[in-house]
Design a protein around this motif. Sequence first.
Motif, mmCIF file in Angstrom:
data_model
loop_
_atom_site.group_PDB
_atom_site.id
_atom_site.type_symbol
_atom_site.label_atom_id
_atom_site.label_comp_id
_atom_site.label_asym_id
_atom_site.label_seq_id
_atom_site.Cartn_x
_atom_site.Cartn_y
_atom_site.Cartn_z
ATOM 1 N N ALA A 1 0.836 -1.208 0.000
ATOM 2 C CA ALA A 1 0.000 0.000 0.000
ATOM 3 C C ALA A 1 0.868 1.255 0.000
ATOM 4 O O ALA A 1 0.607 2.200 -0.767
ATOM 5 C CB ALA A 1 -0.922 -0.010 1.205
ATOM 6 N N ILE A 2 1.867 1.275 0.840
ATOM 7 C CA ILE A 2 2.717 2.475 0.943
ATOM 8 C C ILE A 2 3.408 2.755 -0.398
ATOM 9 O O ILE A 2 3.612 3.905 -0.787
ATOM 10 C CB ILE A 2 3.730 2.316 2.107
ATOM 11 C CG1 ILE A 2 2.968 2.404 3.443
ATOM 12 C CG2 ILE A 2 4.823 3.372 2.048
ATOM 13 C CD1 ILE A 2 3.772 2.013 4.663
ATOM 14 N N ASN A 3 3.719 1.688 -1.124
ATOM 15 C CA ASN A 3 4.400 1.846 -2.427
ATOM 16 C C ASN A 3 3.576 2.621 -3.448
ATOM 17 O O ASN A 3 4.137 3.220 -4.367
ATOM 18 C CB ASN A 3 4.778 0.472 -3.002
ATOM 19 C CG ASN A 3 6.010 -0.085 -2.301
ATOM 20 O OD1 ASN A 3 6.724 0.650 -1.615
ATOM 21 N ND2 ASN A 3 6.248 -1.383 -2.462
ATOM 22 N N VAL A 4 2.249 2.617 -3.310
ATOM 23 C CA VAL A 4 1.443 3.369 -4.287
ATOM 24 C C VAL A 4 1.271 4.839 -3.856
ATOM 25 O O VAL A 4 0.590 5.612 -4.512
ATOM 26 C CB VAL A 4 0.050 2.734 -4.569
ATOM 27 C CG1 VAL A 4 0.182 1.299 -5.039
ATOM 28 C CG2 VAL A 4 -0.869 2.839 -3.366
ATOM 29 N N LYS A 5 1.883 5.190 -2.729
ATOM 30 C CA LYS A 5 1.866 6.563 -2.201
ATOM 31 C C LYS A 5 0.445 7.125 -2.020
ATOM 32 O O LYS A 5 0.074 8.159 -2.594
ATOM 33 C CB LYS A 5 2.675 7.500 -3.108
ATOM 34 C CG LYS A 5 4.143 7.104 -3.238
ATOM 35 C CD LYS A 5 4.953 8.252 -3.765
ATOM 36 C CE LYS A 5 6.423 7.970 -3.967
ATOM 37 N NZ LYS A 5 7.000 6.737 -3.446
ATOM 38 N N PRO A 6 -0.346 6.453 -1.181
ATOM 39 C CA PRO A 6 -1.725 6.935 -0.968
ATOM 40 C C PRO A 6 -1.763 8.164 -0.053
ATOM 41 O O PRO A 6 -0.871 8.356 0.774
ATOM 42 C CB PRO A 6 -2.400 5.746 -0.274
ATOM 43 C CG PRO A 6 -1.291 5.040 0.439
ATOM 44 C CD PRO A 6 -0.036 5.272 -0.363
#
Length: 421
Positions: free
Chosen positions: A248-253
């Motif tokens: 999740a963090i990798n998609v920069k939400p």
Amino acid sequence: MKKPTARPTTLFITCASLLLACSQTDKTNTPQTSTTASPATSPSASASPGGSAAGSSNNIYIGIGVAQTSNVALLGQEQVAGAKIAEKYFNDKGGVDGTPIKLVFQDTGGDEQGAINAFNTLINQDRVVGIVGPSLSQQAFSADPIADRAKVPVLGPSNTAKGIPQIGDYVARVSAPVAVVAPNAVKAALKQNPNIKKVAVFFAQNDAFSKSETETFQTTVKDMGLELATVQKFLTTDTDFQSQATNAINVKPDLIIISGLAADGGNLIKQLRELGYKGVMIGGNGLNTSNIFPVCKALCDGVLIAQAYSPEYSNLINKDFRDAYRAQFKKEPPQFSAQAFTGVQVFVESLKAINSQSKVSQQPLPQLRTNLNQQLLLGKYDTPLGQISFTAEGEINQKDFYVATIKMEADGTNGKFEFLK
Ligand code: 1QQ
């Protein structure tokens, strides 16, 4: 008449496919006797099948089938507290025209089998007039059909998934569905932070409520023109969320929304923050308890959670309920306590309405259960949740919803839900 709807196939999750969850709650499969029901006053001691409901013991028995053990007890213990406050409150006011109510508690544990056992005991052994329970929608889809077939009215105190009132004619709920409650949190997040664009969503794939709530959240996100960047799945029994959190963090939400239960949800919040996520977070109804504070501590701070109850709701009964809760627990009453109180209230007020027509104590139990089910759907109730009523199907009509944010003290030991204006 209600139309029974088919249960979604995704809800057929068995102990075999959920070994961990089931082994945690196996001990709860033997329902425990209530702390408030003593053998001397148990309805089974005085009433014979088909006999009068109040029996010679001069009490009216109302069943409370919620989770007193397992991971779900984090939510269920708040329900026990609310129900017990209601029992004292209504008995102090004379019960049902002079006949006291007596709550009979059966522990459902956290799984389906525990709820089925608790409901069977309440129906056949404790011979209650109606049941407030179970804690989870996941349990309701298995246990409520048993009460429905036995013609025993059920009030869901915290069953918010789509499809609960449609389980059967004898099933209603005092817990507003996720479809009306959850979108409020997304709106509040955007109000707080209009720059939110990208959203990551998490949900517990082994829980009916979480699956229903995430559907609502995902639809709301898209309807509001936000980008649903990733959907991550977990289990309510998980404790390690490193891989999903990293994904999740990798998609920069800018916003993360979690649908799960208290222990898993609290851990997920903690691990997302520890991995460096700094954006806005929304927790769903399963995280709606201060019992997550010891899990995520200071890292719970700022999480937004939609509410179907506000301690500040201004009516007389909420003032009384809030005063009683605060006197006992030295904090504001939580939603799950208010909803359980409301479940007991609906039964008590409906029994009074029946009693004014035809004496409750003289009605055979099967007839009283049916009359109670019909009556409760007709009433209007001024409750701690505000004024409520039911649709013919048993869905709650409720007007007021809220959003709160978690405020933690810096050392993480104390916290509270602060309601947004
Ligand atoms: C449901 C819920 C849970 C979070 C209640 C404890 O809303 O299972 O429907």
